[in-house]
Every structure is written in structure tokens, then in C-alpha cells.
Design an enzyme around this catalytic site. Sequence first.
Site, short mmCIF file in Angstrom:
data_model
loop_
_atom_site.label_atom_id
_atom_site.label_comp_id
_atom_site.label_asym_id
_atom_site.label_seq_id
_atom_site.Cartn_x
_atom_site.Cartn_y
_atom_site.Cartn_z
CD GLU A 256 -3.00 0.38 -0.08
OE1 GLU A 256 -2.74 1.11 -0.37
OE2 GLU A 256 -3.69 0.00 -0.47
CG HIS A 257 -0.57 4.83 0.68
ND1 HIS A 257 -0.14 5.60 2.00
CD2 HIS A 257 -2.17 4.12 1.67
CE1 HIS A 257 -0.78 5.81 3.48
NE2 HIS A 257 -2.16 4.45 2.69
CG ASP A 258 3.10 7.41 1.43
OD1 ASP A 258 3.86 8.17 0.62
OD2 ASP A 258 1.48 7.84 1.46
#
Length: 206
Positions: A128-130
Site C-alpha cells: 500500500e501507499h508510502d
Amino acid sequence: MENSVTLYGASGHCKVIIDILYSRSIAIDAIIDDNPIITSLLQYNIVKPENFDFAKIKNMIISIGNNHVRKVISGKLNVQFSKAIHFNSIISKEAKIGYGTVVMAGAIINSGVLIGNHCIINSGALVEHDCIINDFVQISPKATLAGNISIGEGTQIGIGATIIQGIKIGKWAMVGAGAIIIKDIPDYAVVVGNPGRIIKYNKENE
């Protein structure tokens, strides 16, 4: 994207990378392996390192699943490394993927993700993001990483493991298959279960 790649390591992992390259219509220049027993893989003849001119290599991927072995070999070779990303993976335009890394079919890598060099993102894994994934990490099939997770060099995330958002995992750690990780993990720790618990510590080369 390169037109052709040389692979180092004739293993089951190599077969999966071959499929990734097929999905992108990338040719295989050669497969190298120093095991005297292995002479062919699929339709390819295996070349021994002592019989290969490494100066001619344009692009290489180390097609070996063991994280420590990939690190050792990459440190010995003075070549240009490529990456392999399966056509049927989903990669955000805002994600960055380092050289030597392979991304397999069905993997999803979302916005803001930073993936280091010589990593393996296996079939159906979700990042997932980041998230920040350092060099030589392997994310096994169907593992799920929520947002803002940091994973240190050489760590292995097992099949189907789940890591909640914001977790920091140290270098050369191992997260067992199906583990649920809800708190930070130190360097070299081996973690299993739900919730994840440390059962021992490894050295870097274990």
C-alpha cells in the site's frame, strides 16, 4: 524497457522471472549458474560463469530467491542490472522501483511506494501507499502491507502475512506465513503467529 536480459541463477524463481520477461516480450540472452548438475532450464542451456564474458552483459537480473545470496552475488558483479515487472501487475506511476527488482503477476504497488534494489515482490502481494522497502527484501505471495510501513534490508515477509499501517520492521528479519504484525519488529527477529511474536533471532546470513 530493455529488449533483452541475462539471468543469473537457474532455479524455480528463475522460471517465474522468465514468465515475467515473456509477458513483456523481453528476450533472454543467457542463463548463468555455477551448479555443475544443472545444464538446462526449460528450453535454455545453462552457461557456467567461468565460460561467460561478463563484459558483454547489457542488462542482468539475479534470478535467485535467497535474499542473502542475491546480496553476495550483486556485490561481486560489475554489471548493469535491470528490473522485471509482469504485465499483469499494477504499479502506481508514483511508485519507484530499484534495479534488479522483480514484480510478479497480480502484485499491486500503490502510490508513494519506494522499493529498493534486488527485491522480490511475489505473485498477488499488496504494497500500500508510502511503504519503504529496502534492498534485498522479499515480499511473499499474497502478503499484505498497509500504508506507511518500513522494511529493512534483506527481510523476508512470509506467504499471506498481514502488516498493519505504520509498522517498522528491521533488517534481515523474517515474518512467518500468515503472521499478523501489529507492532514494530527489531533487526534479525523471526516472528510468527497472530498477533506476531518473536521466537528467535537470526544472523544476517541465516
